[in-house]
Design a protein around this motif. Structure first.
Motif, PDB file in Angstrom:
ATOM      1  N   MET A  49      -6.325   8.305  -6.465  1.00 25.40           N
ATOM      2  CA  MET A  49      -5.696   6.950  -6.416  1.00 25.40           C
ATOM      3  C   MET A  49      -6.716   6.048  -5.709  1.00 25.40           C
ATOM      4  SD  MET A  49      -1.742   5.892  -5.005  1.00 25.40           S
ATOM      5  CE  MET A  49      -0.886   6.675  -6.592  1.00 25.40           C
ATOM      6  N   THR A  50      -6.820   4.625  -6.143  1.00 28.40           N
ATOM      7  CA  THR A  50      -7.648   3.743  -5.235  1.00 28.40           C
ATOM      8  C   THR A  50      -6.581   3.158  -4.591  1.00 28.40           C
ATOM      9  OG1 THR A  50      -7.174   2.013  -7.051  1.00 28.40           O
ATOM     10  CG2 THR A  50      -9.119   3.600  -7.389  1.00 28.40           C
ATOM     11  N   LEU A  51      -7.221   2.163  -3.709  1.00 28.42           N
ATOM     12  CA  LEU A  51      -6.287   1.267  -2.881  1.00 28.42           C
ATOM     13  C   LEU A  51      -5.549   0.281  -3.831  1.00 28.42           C
ATOM     14  CD1 LEU A  51      -8.606  -0.047   0.206  1.00 28.42           C
ATOM     15  CD2 LEU A  51      -6.099   0.911   0.423  1.00 28.42           C
ATOM     16  N   HIS A  52      -6.005  -0.304  -4.652  1.00 26.29           N
ATOM     17  CA  HIS A  52      -5.438  -1.172  -5.541  1.00 26.29           C
ATOM     18  C   HIS A  52      -4.063  -0.419  -6.232  1.00 26.29           C
ATOM     19  CE1 HIS A  52      -4.381  -3.142  -9.503  1.00 26.29           C
ATOM     20  NE2 HIS A  52      -4.666  -4.262  -8.490  1.00 26.29           N
ATOM     21  N   GLU A  53      -4.521   0.787  -6.523  1.00 23.35           N
ATOM     22  CA  GLU A  53      -3.144   1.577  -7.122  1.00 23.35           C
ATOM     23  C   GLU A  53      -2.080   1.709  -6.120  1.00 23.35           C
ATOM     24  OE1 GLU A  53      -5.469   4.027 -10.869  1.00 23.35           O
ATOM     25  OE2 GLU A  53      -5.565   4.472  -8.791  1.00 23.35           O
ATOM     26  N   ALA A  54      -2.502   2.110  -5.168  1.00 24.72           N
ATOM     27  CA  ALA A  54      -1.505   2.451  -3.945  1.00 24.72           C
ATOM     28  C   ALA A  54      -0.837   1.136  -3.519  1.00 24.72           C
ATOM     29  CB  ALA A  54      -2.445   3.243  -2.863  1.00 24.72           C
ATOM     30  N   LEU A  55      -1.694   0.162  -3.583  1.00 23.43           N
ATOM     31  CA  LEU A  55      -0.862  -1.170  -3.081  1.00 23.43           C
ATOM     32  C   LEU A  55       0.144  -1.604  -4.224  1.00 23.43           C
ATOM     33  CD1 LEU A  55      -0.841  -3.619  -1.120  1.00 23.43           C
ATOM     34  CD2 LEU A  55      -2.697  -4.600  -2.466  1.00 23.43           C
ATOM     35  N   ARG A  56      -0.150  -1.414  -5.412  1.00 23.97           N
ATOM     36  CA  ARG A  56       0.523  -1.676  -6.612  1.00 23.97           C
ATOM     37  C   ARG A  56       2.006  -0.931  -6.612  1.00 23.97           C
ATOM     38  NH1 ARG A  56      -2.055  -1.528 -12.241  1.00 23.97           N
ATOM     39  NH2 ARG A  56      -2.021   0.557 -11.885  1.00 23.97           N
ATOM     40  N   TRP A  57       1.696   0.284  -6.228  1.00 24.28           N
ATOM     41  CA  TRP A  57       2.775   1.401  -6.356  1.00 24.28           C
ATOM     42  C   TRP A  57       3.855   0.961  -5.157  1.00 24.28           C
ATOM     43  CZ3 TRP A  57       4.142   4.506  -2.175  1.00 24.28           C
ATOM     44  CH2 TRP A  57       5.203   5.486  -2.406  1.00 24.28           C
ATOM     45  N   ALA A  58       3.168   0.955  -3.904  1.00 28.10           N
ATOM     46  CA  ALA A  58       3.978   0.498  -2.745  1.00 28.10           C
ATOM     47  C   ALA A  58       4.657  -0.668  -2.906  1.00 28.10           C
ATOM     48  CB  ALA A  58       3.232   0.557  -1.332  1.00 28.10           C
ATOM     49  N   SER A  59       4.210  -1.932  -3.398  1.00 27.75           N
ATOM     50  CA  SER A  59       4.828  -3.031  -3.704  1.00 27.75           C
ATOM     51  C   SER A  59       5.959  -2.922  -4.741  1.00 27.75           C
ATOM     52  CB  SER A  59       3.641  -3.949  -4.262  1.00 27.75           C
ATOM     53  OG  SER A  59       2.833  -4.348  -3.429  1.00 27.75           O
ATOM     54  N   SER A  60       5.667  -2.172  -5.836  1.00 22.69           N
ATOM     55  CA  SER A  60       6.731  -1.678  -6.759  1.00 22.69           C
ATOM     56  C   SER A  60       8.032  -1.134  -5.923  1.00 22.69           C
ATOM     57  CB  SER A  60       6.321  -1.160  -7.993  1.00 22.69           C
ATOM     58  OG  SER A  60       7.273  -0.668  -8.817  1.00 22.69           O
ATOM     59  N   PHE A  61       7.554  -0.183  -5.209  1.00 22.42           N
ATOM     60  CA  PHE A  61       8.530   0.726  -4.457  1.00 22.42           C
ATOM     61  C   PHE A  61       9.474  -0.278  -3.830  1.00 22.42           C
ATOM     62  CE2 PHE A  61       9.830   2.837  -0.584  1.00 22.42           C
ATOM     63  CZ  PHE A  61      10.455   3.849  -1.145  1.00 22.42           C
ATOM     64  N   LEU A  62       8.887  -1.256  -3.008  1.00 19.39           N
ATOM     65  CA  LEU A  62       9.620  -2.129  -2.251  1.00 19.39           C
ATOM     66  C   LEU A  62      10.410  -3.018  -2.814  1.00 19.39           C
ATOM     67  CD1 LEU A  62       6.872  -2.731   0.445  1.00 19.39           C
ATOM     68  CD2 LEU A  62       9.006  -1.921   1.029  1.00 19.39           C
ATOM     69  N   GLU A  63       9.668  -3.767  -4.115  1.00 25.38           N
ATOM     70  CA  GLU A  63      10.752  -4.544  -4.661  1.00 25.38           C
ATOM     71  C   GLU A  63      11.964  -3.734  -5.407  1.00 25.38           C
ATOM     72  OE1 GLU A  63       9.675  -7.675  -8.321  1.00 25.38           O
ATOM     73  OE2 GLU A  63       8.407  -5.719  -8.168  1.00 25.38           O
ATOM     74  N   GLN A  64      11.864  -2.891  -5.780  1.00 28.50           N
ATOM     75  CA  GLN A  64      12.766  -1.978  -6.457  1.00 28.50           C
ATOM     76  C   GLN A  64      13.930  -1.837  -5.550  1.00 28.50           C
ATOM     77  OE1 GLN A  64      11.281   1.666  -8.131  1.00 28.50           O
ATOM     78  NE2 GLN A  64      10.203   0.643  -9.486  1.00 28.50           N
ATOM     79  N   ARG A  65      13.718  -1.950  -4.215  1.00 25.16           N
ATOM     80  CA  ARG A  65      14.780  -2.024  -3.035  1.00 25.16           C
ATOM     81  C   ARG A  65      14.776  -3.108  -2.340  1.00 25.16           C
ATOM     82  NH1 ARG A  65      12.115   2.180  -4.335  1.00 25.16           N
ATOM     83  NH2 ARG A  65      12.910   4.566  -4.151  1.00 25.16           N
ATOM     84  N   SER A  66      14.610  -4.243  -3.139  1.00 24.84           N
ATOM     85  CA  SER A  66      14.773  -5.569  -2.407  1.00 24.84           C
ATOM     86  C   SER A  66      14.194  -6.051  -1.136  1.00 24.84           C
ATOM     87  CB  SER A  66      16.226  -5.942  -2.324  1.00 24.84           C
ATOM     88  OG  SER A  66      16.834  -5.983  -3.794  1.00 24.84           O
TER      89      SER A  66
END
Length: 285
Positions: free
Chosen positions: A1-18
């Motif tokens: 996993m790249t930094l970009h992929e980790a950032l995208r995953w983590a951002s989505s994780f946070l967005e789903q939880r408002s």
């Protein structure tokens, strides 16, 4: 996993939880000790399993309510890094405007004179330390009733190289007891009404010190107590600057006007248009 992929995953994780998506970036930058520009340049770098595990663990703790500032151990204020923990209030961006206001009024009224300033309820020391570092002609005292908070503030002063005298005690009492007289008094005291506790976000309500949050039934108790003692600790010509909560500005301005009838009093709005700063300045008596 790249930094970009980790950032995208983590951002989505946070967005789903408002939750705030920038938390993902703050954590990654903290782990790698890089700024935003460097992060953007390294988005295609691979991420180690160890870093990814740490990211997942910290995100899980953040979901439980732990502020990201407690996870990384600091908050930026006025371009400087201040250590924070559960013993102190996390400095807010709006308070930077209080500092700017004090610096501007000091320049207008006292020019290059050396003046004495007290920061009441200093917490992490953000206001006092910033003032001391921005204007070397300011002689700073910082007061807090919490010894644990003063420990954090002293650590910040040492790490940032600021000259500040720290006093333990309740509001203005340490100044009164030492017969100190101030040219400037600045304070961002606890001002949240007790009735609003249940409305606070969990990361504030459960992880920041209640001593630094609540100001009695109407949020104005500490302002009343300070204003009642201010005549005994300020000089005849002085500056008083308070940060206030929403809907409190006019009440606090009236307190200052009654205590200092000939002073100039003023309410200033913050960058979001909210009445945030209440002032009394000039000839106070």
């Amino acid at each position: 996993m790249t930094l970009h992929e980790a950032l995208r995953w983590a951002s989505s994780f946070l967005e789903q939880r408002s939750l705030e998506q920038p938390v993902a970036e703050w954590l990654l930058r903290h782990y790698l000790q890089i700024d935003r520009a460097q992060l953007l340049m390294r988005l295609h770098d691979p991420v180690s399993d160890e870093l990814l595990t740490r990211l997942k663990q910290d995100l899980a703790r953040h979901v439980e309510g732990i502020p990201v500032q407690h996870l990384i151990g600091y908050e930026e204020f006025y371009g400087r890094r201040f250590t924070v923990n559960s013993d102190v209030l996390i400095p807010r961006p709006e308070t930077e405007e209080l500092v700017q206001t004090v610096l501007g009024l000091k320049a207008s009224y006292f020019a290059d004179r050396r003046v004495t300033v007290a920061d009441i309820g200093t917490g992490s020391g953000a206001i006092a330390i910033t003032l001391a570092m921005e204007d070397p002609k300011l002689n700073l005292y910082a007061v807090d009733i919490s010894e644990a908070a003063l420990t954090v503030a002293k650590k910040n002063a040492t790490e940032l190289g600021a000259s500040v005298s720290f006093l333990h005690g309740d509001l203005l009492e340490p100044l009164f007891e030492r017969e100190l007289r101030m040219d400037i008094v600045v304070s961002n005291p606890p001002y949240i009404p007790l009735a609003e506790e249940e409305e606070l976000a969990v990361h504030v309500k459960e992880h920041e010190p209640h001593l630094a949050l609540f100001g009695g039934d109407d949020g104005l108790v500490l302002y009343r107590r300070m204003v009642s003692r201010l005549p005994a600790v300020v000089k005849d010509e002085a500056i008083i600057a308070f940060e206030v909560g929403v809907g409190q500005a006019e009440a606090v301005r009236e307190m200052l006007q009654q205590a200092f009838p000939i002073a100039e009093t003023e309410i200033r709005r913050d960058i979001n248009g909210k009445e945030r700063i209440v002032l009394a300045y000039g000839q106070l008596r």
